[in-house]
Scaffold this motif. Sequence first.
Motif, short mmCIF file in Angstrom:
data_model
loop_
_atom_site.label_atom_id
_atom_site.label_comp_id
_atom_site.label_asym_id
_atom_site.label_seq_id
_atom_site.Cartn_x
_atom_site.Cartn_y
_atom_site.Cartn_z
N ILE A 1 -3.37 13.69 48.88
CA ILE A 1 -2.89 15.08 48.83
C ILE A 1 -1.57 15.11 48.08
O ILE A 1 -0.61 14.41 48.41
CB ILE A 1 -2.71 15.63 50.24
N LYS B 1 -12.47 24.20 55.65
CA LYS B 1 -11.17 23.65 56.03
C LYS B 1 -11.36 22.16 56.25
O LYS B 1 -12.36 21.73 56.83
CB LYS B 1 -10.64 24.29 57.31
N GLY C 1 -6.37 23.47 47.29
CA GLY C 1 -6.39 24.14 48.58
C GLY C 1 -4.99 24.53 49.02
O GLY C 1 -3.99 24.16 48.40
N ARG C 2 -4.94 25.28 50.11
CA ARG C 2 -3.66 25.72 50.68
C ARG C 2 -3.53 25.10 52.06
O ARG C 2 -4.48 25.07 52.84
CB ARG C 2 -3.65 27.25 50.78
N VAL C 3 -2.32 24.60 52.36
CA VAL C 3 -2.06 24.00 53.67
C VAL C 3 -2.00 25.13 54.69
O VAL C 3 -1.09 25.96 54.66
CB VAL C 3 -0.75 23.18 53.67
N GLU C 4 -2.99 25.20 55.58
CA GLU C 4 -3.08 26.26 56.57
C GLU C 4 -2.24 25.93 57.81
O GLU C 4 -1.64 26.81 58.40
CB GLU C 4 -4.54 26.47 56.99
N ILE D 1 -6.25 21.77 55.58
CA ILE D 1 -6.17 22.39 54.26
C ILE D 1 -7.40 23.26 54.07
O ILE D 1 -8.53 22.81 54.31
CB ILE D 1 -6.13 21.32 53.15
N LYS D 2 -7.17 24.51 53.63
CA LYS D 2 -8.29 25.42 53.35
C LYS D 2 -8.57 25.36 51.86
O LYS D 2 -7.68 25.55 51.04
CB LYS D 2 -7.96 26.84 53.77
N ASP D 3 -9.83 25.09 51.51
CA ASP D 3 -10.25 25.00 50.12
C ASP D 3 -10.14 26.38 49.46
O ASP D 3 -10.61 27.37 50.02
CB ASP D 3 -11.70 24.49 50.07
N GLU E 1 3.59 24.05 55.28
CA GLU E 1 2.56 25.07 55.45
C GLU E 1 2.69 26.11 54.34
O GLU E 1 3.78 26.50 53.97
CB GLU E 1 2.70 25.77 56.81
N ALA F 1 -9.43 15.30 53.92
CA ALA F 1 -8.67 15.40 52.67
C ALA F 1 -7.82 14.13 52.53
O ALA F 1 -7.18 13.70 53.49
CB ALA F 1 -7.81 16.63 52.68
#
Length: 147
Positions: A142, A108, A86-89, A100-102, A122, A139
């Motif tokens: 991480i 999220k 995922g990306r840290v939103e 975190i967005k998958d 971020e 989550a």
Amino acid sequence: MAKSMTVGKRENEKKRLAKREEKLKRKENRKTNKSSIDDMIAYVDEYGMISSTPPEENVKKKEINLEEIMIATPKKEDEEPVILRGRVEFFNESRGFGFIKDLSGVEKYFFHVNNVVTEIKEGNVVTFDLERGIKGMNAVDICLEKK
């Protein structure tokens, strides 16, 4: 002195008497034509088919060894945890939480800084596991994804 009957009353009386006679005839018919309980029995064979004849007595039955029957729930094999990417939103360092967005979906997940293994910011792409929390999936574990 007898009361006089009108035509309508006489017809009604005749209908009532005719119904009573018909009912008595039906009752007598039922008494004479008694159906036995054997006529009402139905049999089911091993294939689930319904018939009026009893099953054959000389049918070969399959022997079952009782020791071969297991009565238990099968044990689950040790499953490897699914590692998600995922990306840290959003990440608020001062308060210690973020989202975190998958990458494989639109979900999220909330995370707390205690569940972060390496330094993140971020926009970083990370790997994580999921754990059920009070308000949904969180989550955990991480790590910054290795390139």
